[in-house]
Motif scaffolding. Sequence first.
Motif, PDB file in Angstrom:
ATOM      1  N   GLY A 282      56.744  16.321   2.779  1.00  0.00           N
ATOM      2  CA  GLY A 282      56.624  16.529   4.079  1.00  0.00           C
ATOM      3  C   GLY A 282      57.953  16.785   5.277  1.00  0.00           C
ATOM      4  N   TYR A 283      57.831  17.243   6.103  1.00  0.00           N
ATOM      5  CA  TYR A 283      58.743  18.080   6.560  1.00  0.00           C
ATOM      6  C   TYR A 283      59.061  17.651   8.418  1.00  0.00           C
ATOM      7  N   VAL A 284      60.303  17.534   8.988  1.00  0.00           N
ATOM      8  CA  VAL A 284      60.415  17.007   9.805  1.00  0.00           C
ATOM      9  C   VAL A 284      60.590  18.428  11.329  1.00  0.00           C
ATOM     10  N   PHE A 285      60.702  18.478  12.144  1.00  0.00           N
ATOM     11  CA  PHE A 285      60.758  19.309  13.962  1.00  0.00           C
ATOM     12  C   PHE A 285      62.667  19.041  13.425  1.00  0.00           C
TER      13      PHE A 285
ATOM     14  N   LEU B  98      49.699  17.994  11.239  1.00  0.00           N
ATOM     15  CA  LEU B  98      50.448  18.606  12.011  1.00  0.00           C
ATOM     16  C   LEU B  98      50.735  17.569  12.773  1.00  0.00           C
ATOM     17  N   VAL B  99      52.011  16.213  13.481  1.00  0.00           N
ATOM     18  CA  VAL B  99      51.965  15.538  14.836  1.00  0.00           C
ATOM     19  C   VAL B  99      52.198  15.680  15.389  1.00  0.00           C
ATOM     20  N   MET B 100      52.281  16.006  16.885  1.00  0.00           N
ATOM     21  CA  MET B 100      53.093  16.896  17.749  1.00  0.00           C
ATOM     22  C   MET B 100      53.228  16.485  18.461  1.00  0.00           C
ATOM     23  N   SER B 101      54.383  15.526  18.920  1.00  0.00           N
ATOM     24  CA  SER B 101      54.385  14.927  20.718  1.00  0.00           C
ATOM     25  C   SER B 101      55.225  16.546  21.689  1.00  0.00           C
ATOM     26  N   GLY B 102      54.854  15.947  22.848  1.00  0.00           N
ATOM     27  CA  GLY B 102      55.102  17.529  24.072  1.00  0.00           C
ATOM     28  C   GLY B 102      54.589  18.549  23.863  1.00  0.00           C
ATOM     29  N   ASP B 103      55.157  19.482  24.633  1.00  0.00           N
ATOM     30  CA  ASP B 103      54.347  20.979  23.906  1.00  0.00           C
ATOM     31  C   ASP B 103      54.255  21.354  22.334  1.00  0.00           C
ATOM     32  N   PRO B 104      53.501  22.264  22.192  1.00  0.00           N
ATOM     33  CA  PRO B 104      52.752  22.380  21.346  1.00  0.00           C
ATOM     34  C   PRO B 104      53.393  23.383  20.451  1.00  0.00           C
ATOM     35  N   VAL B 105      53.468  24.474  21.528  1.00  0.00           N
ATOM     36  CA  VAL B 105      54.139  25.785  20.630  1.00  0.00           C
ATOM     37  C   VAL B 105      55.768  24.925  20.851  1.00  0.00           C
TER      38      VAL B 105
ATOM     39  N   ALA C 200      62.349  20.375   5.063  1.00  0.00           N
ATOM     40  CA  ALA C 200      61.843  19.733   4.203  1.00  0.00           C
ATOM     41  C   ALA C 200      63.126  18.352   4.137  1.00  0.00           C
ATOM     42  N   SER C 201      61.894  17.385   4.403  1.00  0.00           N
ATOM     43  CA  SER C 201      62.657  15.803   4.118  1.00  0.00           C
ATOM     44  C   SER C 201      61.322  14.551   3.490  1.00  0.00           C
ATOM     45  N   GLY C 202      60.414  15.255   2.638  1.00  0.00           N
ATOM     46  CA  GLY C 202      60.471  13.756   1.804  1.00  0.00           C
ATOM     47  C   GLY C 202      59.172  13.371   2.114  1.00  0.00           C
ATOM     48  N   GLU C 203      59.203  12.122   1.241  1.00  0.00           N
ATOM     49  CA  GLU C 203      57.927  11.198   1.203  1.00  0.00           C
ATOM     50  C   GLU C 203      58.481  10.184   2.361  1.00  0.00           C
ATOM     51  N   THR C 204      59.350  10.470   2.697  1.00  0.00           N
ATOM     52  CA  THR C 204      59.317   9.551   4.056  1.00  0.00           C
ATOM     53  C   THR C 204      58.510  10.281   5.478  1.00  0.00           C
ATOM     54  N   ALA C 205      58.831  11.482   5.607  1.00  0.00           N
ATOM     55  CA  ALA C 205      57.997  12.202   6.547  1.00  0.00           C
ATOM     56  C   ALA C 205      57.064  12.240   6.343  1.00  0.00           C
ATOM     57  N   ALA C 206      55.975  12.078   5.519  1.00  0.00           N
ATOM     58  CA  ALA C 206      54.664  12.421   4.930  1.00  0.00           C
ATOM     59  C   ALA C 206      54.187  11.193   5.001  1.00  0.00           C
ATOM     60  N   ALA C 207      54.987  10.417   4.746  1.00  0.00           N
ATOM     61  CA  ALA C 207      54.286   8.877   5.159  1.00  0.00           C
ATOM     62  C   ALA C 207      54.266   8.381   6.806  1.00  0.00           C
ATOM     63  N   ALA C 208      55.137   8.572   7.606  1.00  0.00           N
ATOM     64  CA  ALA C 208      55.561   8.881   8.507  1.00  0.00           C
ATOM     65  C   ALA C 208      53.986   8.987   9.785  1.00  0.00           C
ATOM     66  N   ALA C 209      53.639  10.750   8.773  1.00  0.00           N
ATOM     67  CA  ALA C 209      52.570  11.880   9.493  1.00  0.00           C
ATOM     68  C   ALA C 209      51.254  11.157   9.118  1.00  0.00           C
ATOM     69  N   HIS C 210      51.213  10.586   7.817  1.00  0.00           N
ATOM     70  CA  HIS C 210      49.631   9.529   7.227  1.00  0.00           C
ATOM     71  C   HIS C 210      49.980   8.504   8.230  1.00  0.00           C
TER      72      HIS C 210
END
Length: 377
Positions: A249-252, A229-236, A259-269
């Motif tokens: 991979g998921y995008v907020f 889980l990679v976050m910016s701003g308020d954790p809540v 769900a946003s597939g491999e692109t979101a997962a790769a960016a998080a990694h």
Amino acid sequence: MMKRTTFHRALALGLALLLVIFSLAGCARRGAVSLRIVSAYSGKGVANATLTFTGSSGSETLSSDATGTVSGQVEADRTQMGVEATGYQKAFMQVTDLTKLPTTVQLTPLFLGVGTVISGGQPIAGASVTVWNTTTTTGPDGTFTFEGLAEGAYAGRVTKQGFADGTFDLVIGKNAKAVKVTLQEGQLLPLSSLATLPAYELTASYHRTLGGEDKSFDGRVVKNGSDILVMSGDPVNPTASLMVRGGTGYVFDNGAYTASGETAAAAAHVLQESCEGLLGLPATFSPRLFTIEKQPPVQLLGQTCDVWSMSGRFMFEGEAVTATATVTVGATGALANVPVKIVLNARSQEFFNFVYDAVVEVVSVDQVQAAARFPAQ
């Protein structure tokens, strides 16, 4: 009476024969398949190869496991077998009898990716080289070879105890050239990778200016097993967030994770590895170029930690960069030699404007707490 009994027996036998015939007509005979798919170049098993058996009634497939082994059953009327795997030439053969299939089938690599690892002009044997999801080891002459990769460009990494990690680009395809990777002396501090911890939460803030282009990150990274889980701003209620859960991979977006597939997962990694890499960076500074002094210990994460101050210079894209860093390292237990905080400042002295300021700190290694950070689904 005898004639009637004989007639009944004959009728029963005829009905039984008809049932057997209809049963056989509705249930095609199947045969066992057991063989291994190997590389014609290295002799190693080829994983995830697909075998397609074709016959008059259609086709069916089997797949090889991690060792290249294939086992299963297919209909016995199959007359052709095709074998294919990513990065290898396809193979075809006629099938006259499933029991007479070869014990091994060789596939020829379409391309080979080759290179050499050196340091100080000498080959480095036993270095670990990773490209995509495959790792190999350099031989006595420092060379390495990859096969079974589709045509394209891949990012690679070289690791070896006593040296800074090296990165390179490997091109797979026709007329691709061998690569040469040069490792620099390293391991000024005997640091263990943060990635060895089963769970953690860290805060990170870094800002980089290079040639007038700014990049920055201010947020936190939470790891729980293979979930990120990679976050910016308020954790809540974060301003932006990426999540990897169960390999997806998921995008907020609009207050929820989609769900946003491999692109979101790769960016998080990438963001996770960037923060972990910053914490481990001092282990790659050359002892010839950096001075190190031990400072009074501090308490972090409920234990006493060693503190080291470092100063010196390193080379970045051919130019000298001066850097200072304060590194806090776990001293005992599961955190022994694990970097838990780094404060880094780097400046260039040459032609381009290079500024790098970063603070990365592990704030928790509690697995229950890390798991609770992930939103319920």
